[in-house]
Motif scaffolding. Structure first.
Motif, short mmCIF file in Angstrom:
data_model
loop_
_atom_site.label_atom_id
_atom_site.label_comp_id
_atom_site.label_asym_id
_atom_site.label_seq_id
_atom_site.Cartn_x
_atom_site.Cartn_y
_atom_site.Cartn_z
N ALA A 18 77.94 58.16 100.60
CA ALA A 18 78.87 58.94 101.42
C ALA A 18 80.33 58.68 101.04
O ALA A 18 81.13 59.62 100.95
CB ALA A 18 78.65 58.65 102.90
N TRP A 19 80.72 57.43 100.82
CA TRP A 19 82.12 57.11 100.53
C TRP A 19 82.59 57.73 99.21
O TRP A 19 83.64 58.39 99.18
CB TRP A 19 82.31 55.59 100.55
N MET A 22 83.09 61.37 99.74
CA MET A 22 84.29 61.63 100.53
C MET A 22 85.53 61.60 99.64
O MET A 22 86.40 62.48 99.73
CB MET A 22 84.43 60.61 101.66
N LEU A 23 85.62 60.61 98.77
CA LEU A 23 86.78 60.50 97.87
C LEU A 23 86.85 61.67 96.90
O LEU A 23 87.94 62.20 96.63
CB LEU A 23 86.75 59.17 97.12
N LYS A 24 85.70 62.10 96.38
CA LYS A 24 85.68 63.25 95.47
C LYS A 24 86.11 64.52 96.18
O LYS A 24 86.88 65.33 95.65
CB LYS A 24 84.28 63.43 94.86
N ASP A 25 85.60 64.72 97.40
CA ASP A 25 85.99 65.90 98.17
C ASP A 25 87.48 65.87 98.49
O ASP A 25 88.16 66.90 98.45
CB ASP A 25 85.17 66.00 99.45
N LEU A 26 88.01 64.71 98.80
CA LEU A 26 89.44 64.57 99.07
C LEU A 26 90.25 64.97 97.84
O LEU A 26 91.22 65.73 97.95
CB LEU A 26 89.76 63.13 99.48
N ALA A 27 89.84 64.49 96.68
CA ALA A 27 90.55 64.81 95.44
C ALA A 27 90.50 66.31 95.13
O ALA A 27 91.45 66.86 94.57
CB ALA A 27 89.95 64.01 94.27
N LEU A 31 87.89 68.21 101.85
CA LEU A 31 87.43 67.13 102.70
C LEU A 31 86.67 67.67 103.91
O LEU A 31 87.13 68.57 104.60
CB LEU A 31 88.65 66.32 103.19
N LYS A 32 85.47 67.14 104.12
CA LYS A 32 84.68 67.51 105.29
C LYS A 32 85.12 66.64 106.47
O LYS A 32 85.83 65.66 106.30
CB LYS A 32 83.18 67.27 105.05
N ASP A 33 84.65 66.96 107.66
CA ASP A 33 85.01 66.19 108.84
C ASP A 33 84.22 64.89 108.92
O ASP A 33 84.75 63.85 109.33
CB ASP A 33 84.77 67.02 110.11
N TYR A 34 82.94 64.95 108.53
CA TYR A 34 82.06 63.79 108.63
C TYR A 34 81.24 63.64 107.36
O TYR A 34 80.76 64.62 106.80
CB TYR A 34 81.10 63.92 109.82
N TYR A 35 81.04 62.38 106.96
CA TYR A 35 80.16 62.02 105.85
C TYR A 35 79.17 61.03 106.43
O TYR A 35 79.56 59.98 106.96
CB TYR A 35 80.97 61.41 104.71
N VAL A 36 77.89 61.36 106.36
CA VAL A 36 76.87 60.58 107.06
C VAL A 36 75.87 60.01 106.06
O VAL A 36 75.15 60.75 105.40
CB VAL A 36 76.15 61.44 108.13
N GLY A 37 75.84 58.68 105.96
CA GLY A 37 74.90 57.99 105.09
C GLY A 37 73.75 57.43 105.89
O GLY A 37 73.94 56.55 106.73
N ARG A 51 75.81 65.28 104.49
CA ARG A 51 74.79 64.28 104.79
C ARG A 51 74.14 63.71 103.55
O ARG A 51 73.92 64.41 102.57
CB ARG A 51 73.69 64.91 105.65
N PHE A 52 73.80 62.45 103.65
CA PHE A 52 73.02 61.73 102.66
C PHE A 52 71.92 61.03 103.45
O PHE A 52 72.09 59.89 103.89
CB PHE A 52 73.90 60.74 101.89
N PRO A 53 70.80 61.75 103.71
CA PRO A 53 69.82 61.28 104.71
C PRO A 53 69.03 60.03 104.36
O PRO A 53 68.55 59.34 105.25
CB PRO A 53 68.90 62.48 104.89
#
Length: 170
Positions: A18-19, A22-27, A31-37, A51-53
């Motif tokens: 997830a982390w 998140m950094l790739k999406d930010l770059a 950016l999504k609101d939530y990243y769930v691992g 999600r990363f279930p």
């Protein structure tokens, strides 16, 4: 949701997948609101969710770049060998966050990380001696730590249940 009110995005659960996402999406400016691992409930969350279930595989994890820590700032070096807990303690969040199945890091990878650490080590987990089902792994880990001369100042928390078990007292 409370955290989201103070941030652009929130990472929930295990961050190995997830982390970085998140950094790739930010770059990329997406950016999504939530990243769930991990398999956490998300139906109550409002906003865009990535999600990363699956729970993280504990093999080949990156280790902290301890050289970046300010010298003298931390008295202990945190290290973990497992995630998950089969017990249902009402006061504890570990089972909810990390799952009921105890997942173990490969002993060789734990030993390599210990060899790279200078100073005292704190096993940053709820039960450093393991459970009845993982006693063999933990006994082997501590045997190897001792036989390879890594038995310096080590500490961690444990359940008292292992003290009542013949294998735990070993």
């Amino acid at each position: 949701e409370e955290c989201k009110g103070h941030s652009d995005a929130v990472c929930i659960g295990e961050g190995e997948e997830a982390w970085p996402a998140m950094l790739k999406d930010l770059a990329r400016g997406d950016l999504k609101d939530y990243y769930v691992g991990g398999p956490h409930a998300v139906s109550h969350l409002k906003g865009r969710i990535r999600r990363f279930p699956a729970r993280s595989d504990l093999r080949n994890l990156s280790t902290p770049r301890r050289g970046l820590f300010p010298p003298g700032r931390y008295k202990l070096n945190g290290l973990f060998v497992s995630r998950g807990c089969p017990y249902d303690c009402k006061f504890c969040s570990v089972k909810n966050l990390q799952g009921a199945e105890v997942r173990l890091r490969p002993i060789e990878e734990v030993l390599k990380e210990i060899s790279e650490i200078q100073g005292p080590i704190f096993f940053a987990e709820e039960n450093v001696t393991g459970t009845l089902s993982t006693a063999g792994y933990h006994l082997e880990l501590f045997r190897r730590i001792a036989s390879e001369g890594m038995g310096r100042n080590l500490s961690g928390g444990s359940l008292l249940g292992m003290a009542g078990n013949k294998r735990g007292r070993k």
